[in-house]
Design an enzyme around this catalytic site. Structure first.
Site, short mmCIF file in Angstrom:
data_model
loop_
_atom_site.label_atom_id
_atom_site.label_comp_id
_atom_site.label_asym_id
_atom_site.label_seq_id
_atom_site.Cartn_x
_atom_site.Cartn_y
_atom_site.Cartn_z
N SER A 26 0.83 -1.20 0.00
CA SER A 26 0.00 0.00 0.00
C SER A 26 0.87 1.25 0.00
O SER A 26 1.96 1.26 0.59
CB SER A 26 -0.89 0.01 1.24
OG SER A 26 -1.91 0.98 1.14
N PRO A 27 0.44 2.32 -0.66
CA PRO A 27 1.20 3.57 -0.61
C PRO A 27 1.33 4.06 0.83
O PRO A 27 0.34 4.17 1.54
CB PRO A 27 0.35 4.54 -1.44
CG PRO A 27 -0.47 3.66 -2.33
CD PRO A 27 -0.76 2.44 -1.52
N CYS A 29 3.28 7.16 2.97
CA CYS A 29 4.09 8.38 2.95
C CYS A 29 5.28 8.24 3.90
O CYS A 29 5.14 7.76 5.03
CB CYS A 29 3.25 9.58 3.34
SG CYS A 29 2.02 10.02 2.10
N ALA A 61 2.26 8.50 -1.91
CA ALA A 61 1.61 9.54 -2.70
C ALA A 61 2.68 10.46 -3.28
O ALA A 61 3.41 11.11 -2.53
CB ALA A 61 0.63 10.33 -1.83
N TYR A 184 -7.73 14.28 -0.05
CA TYR A 184 -6.83 15.08 -0.89
C TYR A 184 -7.63 15.68 -2.04
O TYR A 184 -8.84 15.56 -2.09
CB TYR A 184 -5.64 14.23 -1.32
CG TYR A 184 -4.81 13.79 -0.12
CD1 TYR A 184 -4.30 14.73 0.77
CD2 TYR A 184 -4.60 12.45 0.16
CE1 TYR A 184 -3.59 14.34 1.90
CE2 TYR A 184 -3.88 12.05 1.29
CZ TYR A 184 -3.37 13.00 2.15
OH TYR A 184 -2.68 12.63 3.25
N GLY A 325 -0.03 -2.39 4.61
CA GLY A 325 0.80 -1.27 5.01
C GLY A 325 1.59 -1.58 6.26
O GLY A 325 2.74 -2.01 6.21
#
Length: 359
Positions: A26-27, A29, A61, A184, A325
């Site tokens: 998973s993305p 940050c 992201a 976002y 994640g």
């Protein structure tokens, strides 16, 4: 009859790409870039997941413009220099047998924020921050009020995503994901809680969804038919009067018509104080419903931590893959352990020969 060993470790083919299994990164940050450039931290952070057996490794992201960053330390891909910096990272991941993905993003009114370990709120210009932008001048919580984008300024954003997509493919990314979730910019336009515009990008569902669809059209036209395109949606705002799962199903159908191949189904993020019933697999039903009603593959995310649970999600047809994640942060070799636990074959790095016994 031969028993099916593991659905989680079956390949997943989409357009010209085959992902070797259904365990995806998973993305996440990292807030560790300088001027949008990924560095050694990102090479090691993402590279460890490729070594550990994840089928698809997705970046954090990654901003399509300087003002699209969440924090001053976010990665970007709005310049050729940034694309060049990503290239060595994708090369390493490919060498480990992983498929590479990049999440293209614009933070909107949640931009210019502090890194989590440095407090909360906005970073002022004298500390490297900027005035964020949004569908209106309404701030997110305690963040600074954004600049309300004009109609003409909104119309420029799809081109920024398209240019970023072109650079991403050139940098070696196999899969592109459009970040339309978590409060976002695009989510801000989608939700009636944050979009009170009266121009063609506001009002009813059609107006609020316009930016998402224009971005999708621009990116698909830029990269052609061979490149897989995912979209991450917040399936619900978890607030009355906000974006709903019914809206997500309708949007997913429209995205499918425009060449999106999979929905990465998450939730929330658009309002500061939503009441979210967090628990293991709490977002899986949203992936299941979007998959069933929109006729589009979907991936599930959110507190999926055990191999048996992940296997059940995929085997039941609730999702086509799982994005992990925190479980991967705790154990980057989770896919190798899961394959062993489920009795599935898995690709081992040659350097890990001693680990194969798990004793």
């Amino acid at each position: 009859m031969t028993r099916h060993v593991s659905y989680l470790f079956e390949p997943f083919s989409v357009r010209a790409v085959t992902v070797p299994n259904r365990v995806w990164v998973s993305p996440m940050c990292q807030y560790s870039a300088t001027d949008g450039l990924p560095g050694d931290w990102h090479l090691v952070h993402l590279g460890q997941f490729a070594v550990g057996g994840a089928g698809l490794v997705m970046t954090e992201a990654t901003a399509v413009s300087a003002v699209g960053r969440i924090s001053p330390q976010d990665t970007g891909i709005w310049t050729g220099e940034q694309a060049d910096a990503w290239r060595r990272i994708t090369r390493f991941m490919h060498e480990q047998g992983a498929v590479t993905g990049i999440q293209l993003a614009h933070a909107g009114r949640k931009g210019s924020s502090r890194r989590p370990w440095e407090g909360t709120g906005s970073v002022p210009p004298e500390e490297g921050g900027w005035t964020p932008v949004g569908p209106t001048a309404e701030a997110f919580g305690e963040y600074v009020a954004p600049h309300a984008l004009s109609t003409e300024e909104v119309a420029e954003i799809p081109g920024q995503f398209a240019a970023a997509a072109r650079r991403a493919v050139g940098a070696g990314f196999d899969v592109l994901e459009l970040h339309f979730a978590h409060g976002y910019l695009v989510h801000q336009f989608l939700s009636p809680l944050s979009n009170a515009r009266e121009d063609r990008y506001g009002g009813d569902f059609e107006g609020r969804a316009r930016l998402a669809l224009e971005i999708t059209d621009a990116v698909r036209a830029e990269v052609g038919d061979a490149v897989p395109l995912f979209a991450r949606l917040s399936a619900t705002d978890w607030v009355d009067g906000g974006w709903t799962v019914e809206d997500s199903v309708l949007l997913a159908k429209l995205l499918r018509e425009r060449g999106v191949d999979l929905i990465d189904a998450s939730t929330g993020g658009n309002v500061p104080k939503a009441s979210i019933p967090v628990g293991p697999g709490y977002q899986v039903p949203f992936a299941d419903r979007i998959r069933a009603e929109a006729g589009l593959p979907a991936a599930a995310v959110g507190m999926i931590t055990e191999p048996e649970h992940a296997e059940k999600v995929v085997a039941s047809g609730a999702a086509d893959a799982v994005f992990l994640g925190r479980a991967l942060l705790r154990d980057p070799h989770w896919p190798l352990r899961a394959a062993h636990a489920l009795g599935a074959g898995v690709r081992w790095p040659d350097q890990y020969a001693r680990a194969k016994s798990w004793h």
